[in-house]
Design a protein around this motif. Structure first.
Motif, mmCIF file in Angstrom:
data_model
loop_
_atom_site.group_PDB
_atom_site.id
_atom_site.type_symbol
_atom_site.label_atom_id
_atom_site.label_comp_id
_atom_site.label_asym_id
_atom_site.label_seq_id
_atom_site.Cartn_x
_atom_site.Cartn_y
_atom_site.Cartn_z
ATOM 1 N N TYR A 76 0.840 -1.195 0.000
ATOM 2 C CA TYR A 76 0.000 0.000 0.000
ATOM 3 C C TYR A 76 0.877 1.248 0.000
ATOM 4 O O TYR A 76 1.967 1.255 0.594
ATOM 5 C CB TYR A 76 -0.928 -0.003 1.226
ATOM 6 N N PRO A 77 0.421 2.321 -0.629
ATOM 7 C CA PRO A 77 1.222 3.558 -0.643
ATOM 8 C C PRO A 77 1.329 4.162 0.747
ATOM 9 O O PRO A 77 0.551 3.829 1.654
ATOM 10 C CB PRO A 77 0.440 4.472 -1.598
ATOM 11 N N SER A 78 2.288 5.046 0.915
ATOM 12 C CA SER A 78 2.533 5.647 2.229
ATOM 13 C C SER A 78 1.305 6.370 2.759
ATOM 14 O O SER A 78 1.079 6.423 3.980
ATOM 15 C CB SER A 78 3.716 6.610 2.145
ATOM 16 N N ARG A 79 0.480 6.908 1.866
ATOM 17 C CA ARG A 79 -0.750 7.595 2.296
ATOM 18 C C ARG A 79 -1.668 6.644 3.048
ATOM 19 O O ARG A 79 -2.276 7.011 4.062
ATOM 20 C CB ARG A 79 -1.461 8.167 1.067
ATOM 21 N N GLU A 80 -1.778 5.397 2.575
ATOM 22 C CA GLU A 80 -2.633 4.418 3.248
ATOM 23 C C GLU A 80 -2.078 4.045 4.617
ATOM 24 O O GLU A 80 -2.826 3.941 5.596
ATOM 25 C CB GLU A 80 -2.787 3.163 2.383
ATOM 26 N N TRP A 81 -0.755 3.852 4.700
ATOM 27 C CA TRP A 81 -0.157 3.518 5.996
ATOM 28 C C TRP A 81 -0.345 4.660 6.996
ATOM 29 O O TRP A 81 -0.563 4.413 8.195
ATOM 30 C CB TRP A 81 1.325 3.196 5.833
ATOM 31 N N LEU A 82 -0.319 5.881 6.505
ATOM 32 C CA LEU A 82 -0.562 7.029 7.376
ATOM 33 C C LEU A 82 -1.997 7.000 7.892
ATOM 34 O O LEU A 82 -2.241 7.259 9.080
ATOM 35 C CB LEU A 82 -0.296 8.325 6.619
ATOM 36 N N LEU A 83 -2.953 6.653 7.024
ATOM 37 C CA LEU A 83 -4.354 6.575 7.446
ATOM 38 C C LEU A 83 -4.556 5.446 8.457
ATOM 39 O O LEU A 83 -5.300 5.603 9.433
ATOM 40 C CB LEU A 83 -5.265 6.363 6.230
ATOM 41 N N PHE A 84 -3.890 4.301 8.248
ATOM 42 C CA PHE A 84 -3.982 3.205 9.230
ATOM 43 C C PHE A 84 -3.492 3.676 10.599
ATOM 44 O O PHE A 84 -4.122 3.400 11.637
ATOM 45 C CB PHE A 84 -3.134 1.998 8.782
ATOM 46 N N LEU A 85 -2.360 4.389 10.604
ATOM 47 C CA LEU A 85 -1.791 4.865 11.863
ATOM 48 C C LEU A 85 -2.691 5.916 12.503
ATOM 49 O O LEU A 85 -2.900 5.897 13.736
ATOM 50 C CB LEU A 85 -0.399 5.449 11.606
ATOM 51 N N LEU A 86 -3.250 6.808 11.694
ATOM 52 C CA LEU A 86 -4.152 7.831 12.227
ATOM 53 C C LEU A 86 -5.400 7.192 12.831
ATOM 54 O O LEU A 86 -5.915 7.667 13.854
ATOM 55 C CB LEU A 86 -4.542 8.815 11.119
ATOM 56 N N MET A 87 -5.898 6.118 12.205
ATOM 57 C CA MET A 87 -7.058 5.411 12.762
ATOM 58 C C MET A 87 -6.738 4.843 14.151
ATOM 59 O O MET A 87 -7.586 4.842 15.045
ATOM 60 C CB MET A 87 -7.463 4.265 11.831
ATOM 61 N N ALA A 88 -5.515 4.359 14.310
ATOM 62 C CA ALA A 88 -5.118 3.800 15.612
ATOM 63 C C ALA A 88 -4.943 4.891 16.653
ATOM 64 O O ALA A 88 -5.400 4.763 17.791
ATOM 65 C CB ALA A 88 -3.828 2.995 15.460
ATOM 66 N N LEU A 89 -4.294 5.995 16.267
ATOM 67 C CA LEU A 89 -3.940 7.029 17.238
ATOM 68 C C LEU A 89 -5.106 7.944 17.599
ATOM 69 O O LEU A 89 -5.284 8.297 18.772
ATOM 70 C CB LEU A 89 -2.779 7.874 16.702
ATOM 71 N N ILE A 90 -5.902 8.352 16.597
ATOM 72 C CA ILE A 90 -6.918 9.382 16.869
ATOM 73 C C ILE A 90 -8.228 8.800 17.392
ATOM 74 O O ILE A 90 -8.551 8.987 18.567
ATOM 75 C CB ILE A 90 -7.113 10.281 15.631
ATOM 76 N N PRO A 91 -9.025 8.055 16.587
ATOM 77 C CA PRO A 91 -10.292 7.577 17.141
ATOM 78 C C PRO A 91 -10.140 6.500 18.211
ATOM 79 O O PRO A 91 -11.014 6.350 19.066
ATOM 80 C CB PRO A 91 -11.037 7.034 15.912
ATOM 81 N N THR A 92 -9.037 5.742 18.194
ATOM 82 C CA THR A 92 -8.887 4.663 19.176
ATOM 83 C C THR A 92 -8.211 5.148 20.455
ATOM 84 O O THR A 92 -8.799 5.131 21.532
ATOM 85 C CB THR A 92 -8.094 3.493 18.567
ATOM 86 N N VAL A 93 -6.959 5.618 20.339
ATOM 87 C CA VAL A 93 -6.221 6.023 21.541
ATOM 88 C C VAL A 93 -6.750 7.338 22.108
ATOM 89 O O VAL A 93 -7.054 7.439 23.306
ATOM 90 C CB VAL A 93 -4.713 6.130 21.232
ATOM 91 N N LEU A 94 -6.872 8.377 21.250
ATOM 92 C CA LEU A 94 -7.339 9.681 21.731
ATOM 93 C C LEU A 94 -8.852 9.735 21.892
ATOM 94 O O LEU A 94 -9.376 10.682 22.479
ATOM 95 C CB LEU A 94 -6.896 10.792 20.762
ATOM 96 N N GLY A 95 -9.554 8.727 21.364
ATOM 97 C CA GLY A 95 -11.004 8.683 21.483
ATOM 98 C C GLY A 95 -11.452 7.712 22.549
ATOM 99 O O GLY A 95 -11.640 8.063 23.711
#
Length: 305
Positions: A208-227
């Protein structure tokens, strides 16, 4: 509690609501299969949590065999929830999918009544009727738009049922297992189940392109950890009812973000249906008096969306 401390806690609650509202946006932005997004979101969240695992080594050893099995079932249904809900966003709007998902506390109450004989008030039952009518209106409005949108609504409904089963399993487990051990185990199982699904479906795990890996990481950090993990921490200082009100904040926040970032507009019928659904869930949360036995369910219900 001091006024200053109270204001700080409410600010953190707002941060959590904003964080979970981004979940649907990230899914919409990603071009990866829904099962890949869900898998990496969970596994990356566990990678973030991994440094704390050693501190809970005594509790890990004390978990009973039946509880391991129940956490495994909870993880399985969480995986099903992610698969269905994220896929629903490929077919219907963010507003429709997240509004339907806000039925969670009502369905948990119905499951608690069936399994644990927990009762509620007539006013809360009226809220259930209003909310269900709102969901029916959302489905009717999307049917008028396209059959595909209605299909997305159906996936969201089934995904909501799956996460309710996950929550009801968690209600019992959270009475004797810490939030960290429960979440880490369930996230790992759900991620593993999704990995097996992806292997079976022949979905590529890499490339997957780097943009997708960034979205995977953002999903983990923002809605999961910070949410949702922030909500779990806040339960020590803020009432479960206040946390539950975040259920109403997510679809509203997600719909506003979808309008700003994705250009998704709501029809008058959809907007009316959303108002009815929010009103019904708000009435339910205000007047439902489940008793103390329901308290563990409140924290278990804060699984990621």
């Amino acid at each position: 509690m001091s006024v200053r401390k109270s204001s700080h806690l409410h600010l953190l609650l707002i941060v959590g609501i904003i964080a979970i509202s981004f979940s649907a946006i990230f899914v919409k932005w990603s071009e990866a299969p829904a099962s890949i997004i869900a898998m990496y979101r969970l596994l990356l969240t566990n990678l973030v949590l991994l440094p704390l695992a050693f501190a809970y080594r005594t509790e890990w050893r004390a978990v009973r065999g039946k509880d391991w099995l129940r956490m495994g079932m909870s993880g399985l249904f969480l995986a099903i929830h992610f698969l269905l809900w994220m896929e629903s966003l490929r077919h219907t709007t963010v507003a429709s999918s997240t509004m339907i998902l806000s039925l969670e506390p009502i369905l948990v109450m119905l499951g608690s009544f069936w399994l644990f004989k927990q009762r509620t008030t007539p006013a809360a039952l009226a809220g259930i009727v209003i909310a269900i009518f709102g969901v029916l209106l959302i489905g009717w409005g999307d049917l008028r738009l396209s059959g595909q949108a209605l299909y997305g609504d159906l996936l969201s409904v089934l995904g909501t049922v799956a996460v309710v089963v996950h929550m009801l399993l968690g209600q019992d487990l959270r009475q004797r297992i810490s939030s960290y051990v429960y979440n880490f185990t369930v996230f790992f199982v759900a991620g593993a189940v999704l990995a097996l699904y992806n292997i079976g479906a022949d979905n590529p795990m890499t490339g997957y392109p780097s943009r997708e890996w960034l979205l995977f990481l953002l999903m983990a950090l923002i809605p999961t950890v910070l949410g949702h993990m922030l909500f779990n921490w806040l339960l020590k200082y803020v009432s479960a009812t206040s946390i539950s009100m975040s259920v109403l904040g997510e679809p509203v926040g997600a719909s506003l973000l979808a309008w700003i970032l994705l250009g998704e507009m709501m029809t008058a019928l959809q907007a009316s249906a959303c108002v009815l659904l929010i009103a019904g869930v708000w009435i339910f949360l205000q007047y439902d008096k489940p008793g103390e036995a329901n308290a563990p369910a409140a924290e278990a219900s804060l699984s990621p969306k």
